[in-house]
Scaffold this active site. Sequence first.
Site, mmCIF file in Angstrom:
data_model
loop_
_atom_site.group_PDB
_atom_site.id
_atom_site.type_symbol
_atom_site.label_atom_id
_atom_site.label_comp_id
_atom_site.label_asym_id
_atom_site.label_seq_id
_atom_site.Cartn_x
_atom_site.Cartn_y
_atom_site.Cartn_z
ATOM 1 N N ASP A 75 0.809 -1.214 0.000
ATOM 2 C CA ASP A 75 0.000 0.000 0.000
ATOM 3 C C ASP A 75 0.840 1.260 0.000
ATOM 4 O OD1 ASP A 75 -2.439 -1.103 0.057
ATOM 5 O OD2 ASP A 75 -2.713 -0.978 2.223
ATOM 6 N N LYS B 6 -4.064 2.943 -2.995
ATOM 7 C CA LYS B 6 -5.216 3.689 -3.529
ATOM 8 C C LYS B 6 -4.779 5.130 -3.693
ATOM 9 C CE LYS B 6 -8.087 0.461 -1.225
ATOM 10 N NZ LYS B 6 -7.842 -0.102 0.099
ATOM 11 N N MET C 298 -8.126 8.554 9.578
ATOM 12 C CA MET C 298 -8.550 9.181 8.323
ATOM 13 C C MET C 298 -9.412 10.413 8.587
ATOM 14 S SD MET C 298 -9.563 5.621 6.415
ATOM 15 C CE MET C 298 -10.386 4.917 7.826
HETATM 16 N N1 SAH Z 1 -4.881 -0.484 8.868
HETATM 17 C C1 SAH Z 1 -4.296 0.767 9.298
HETATM 18 C C2 SAH Z 1 -5.222 1.944 9.065
HETATM 19 C C3 SAH Z 1 -5.480 2.239 7.635
HETATM 20 S S1 SAH Z 1 -6.519 3.641 7.419
HETATM 21 C C4 SAH Z 1 -3.899 0.669 10.753
HETATM 22 O O1 SAH Z 1 -4.267 -0.292 11.432
HETATM 23 O O2 SAH Z 1 -3.219 1.563 11.218
HETATM 24 C C5 SAH Z 1 -5.346 4.926 7.148
HETATM 25 C C6 SAH Z 1 -5.281 5.855 8.344
HETATM 26 O O3 SAH Z 1 -4.471 5.295 9.351
HETATM 27 C C7 SAH Z 1 -4.660 7.185 8.056
HETATM 28 O O4 SAH Z 1 -5.592 8.074 7.473
HETATM 29 C C8 SAH Z 1 -4.278 7.639 9.431
HETATM 30 O O5 SAH Z 1 -5.403 8.120 10.138
HETATM 31 C C9 SAH Z 1 -3.874 6.338 10.073
HETATM 32 N N2 SAH Z 1 -2.407 6.145 10.019
HETATM 33 C C10 SAH Z 1 -1.736 5.211 9.356
HETATM 34 N N3 SAH Z 1 -0.412 5.294 9.596
HETATM 35 C C11 SAH Z 1 -0.263 6.315 10.463
HETATM 36 C C12 SAH Z 1 0.858 6.897 11.131
HETATM 37 N N4 SAH Z 1 2.114 6.452 10.941
HETATM 38 N N5 SAH Z 1 0.634 7.930 11.984
HETATM 39 C C13 SAH Z 1 -0.607 8.383 12.198
HETATM 40 N N6 SAH Z 1 -1.697 7.869 11.605
HETATM 41 C C14 SAH Z 1 -1.530 6.855 10.741
#
Ligand code: SAH
Length: 480
Positions: free
Chosen positions: A255, A277, A390
């Site tokens: 991703d 995406k 998000m």
């Molecule tokens: N499956 C992922 C989430 C995917 S949705 C998980 O469990 O973390 C994508 C969202 O995850 C982003 O919009 C943000 O809100 C959050 N996100 C992912 N990586 C991040 C990071 N390093 N720091 C802060 N938020 C993060």
Amino acid sequence: MDYLPIFIQLRGEPVVVAGGGEVALRKVELLLRAGARITVIAPELHEDLRALAEQNAIRFLSLPFQPHHLDGVSLAIAATDSREVNAAVASAARARRVPVNVVDDAELSSFIFPAIIDRSPVMVAVGSSGCSPVLARRVRQQIETLLPARLGALARFVGDRRKNVQKSLAPEQRRSFWERVIGGFVGSRVLAGDERNADRAFESELAAAHNADTAAADGTRLGEVYLIGAGPGDPDLLTLRAVQLLQQADVILYDRLISDAVLDRARRDAQRIFVGKETGGDHQKTQTRIHELLVHYARRGLRVARLKGGDPFIFGRGGEEIEVLAEHGIPYVVVPGITAALGAAASAGIPLTHRRLAQSVTFAAGHALDDESLDWRSLSQPHHTVVFYMGVAQLPRIVAKLLESGASPHLPAALVERGSLAEQRVARGSISTIVDIARDRNIAPPAVLIVGEVASLARDDEELIATADQARQSAAQEPV
Ligand code: SAH
């Protein structure tokens, strides 16, 4: 090569350990695991050694060391705190051609102990020819992270079936057969703790190989999918299993949130396919394409790693992917990852629950606000933490919804951008100030919004710099 590494069978063999302290104890414990018949010679004993002697697990001679103690023994260890006694043990051993180790003294030793990884029956031994035991231990640690915990089970699985394979297959067929079994579907099933399916697949591979039917053998070569949570971005936050499976995968679908540092942990020659995406793109179309790719590669008998940010089952559409795999009868392994909320909270210093401040926590999606599935009233309750994923683009609306539902305008809120990564930024305020703060500091995705009393504990970057300065100043003023 100064030392030849060998594995020595000591079951029932007489071994002498000179010395009765802690160092001797460690060697005795190791030798007991190897089944040696141990005599400890020392004026007095460490209490754990005494206990072993009382249980008759070892023999204890309360005497000064004499060279004849080594008559007829298979191995000798000198672990006393006297260099003189150690030297006497070493020379008595050499005179009798008994291999001897003097602890921490490679010069007096005829053999040295390696650092070991014990996944019995698989053993890994690392040595530095006595140059640096600390370095050898570090190398061992590095190797250890690559070895699955169930490696021993795999060795036993293979060992139990070797005779059978010898009977069924010609010698020139065996090697490639075992390569296929160990490196393929059967092996990964055993490592995942699923010996039942492993056994079934093994039997059909063996039958196909026995009929020398290579077409059938290829047909039974099943692929599989590893749905791997890659954590928030820092590669050190990958789980051991994630790294092990990344090392095996033939194809990697990854991703947008997957960092290069994480991809670096994958097998060098794996095929890498970006399936992120694009913002504003058609997400459903991308998702359907991902499903097609997963099925396509697995059907060709390949091991496919589907690498996802955070945890695959938290806002990661992992649920949909395993439904598709199940429909197509493709086996899969799910590896949990550290989800963004946990990674970001840890590195921003926000305990998501806290005895005084919050007894429960919700992970909510902040982008789908039109659907009324979120219960805003319960999210706004005191003593509760909410982490919005998000949510950056929707920040003003999230805040408005919380206020409408009765949250206090002073309710603390923190934004953690790129949590756990070197570029991490943390902004702290309340729900009535966080929108402006986010705009002023230009906070951008990926970021999580943490709302609740615990957010007041966040280490805001700018404050952090100020406190560090203060701490340095007051440390400088303190009398030494
Ligand atoms: N499956 C992922 C989430 C995917 S949705 C998980 O469990 O973390 C994508 C969202 O995850 C982003 O919009 C943000 O809100 C959050 N996100 C992912 N990586 C991040 C990071 N390093 N720091 C802060 N938020 C993060």
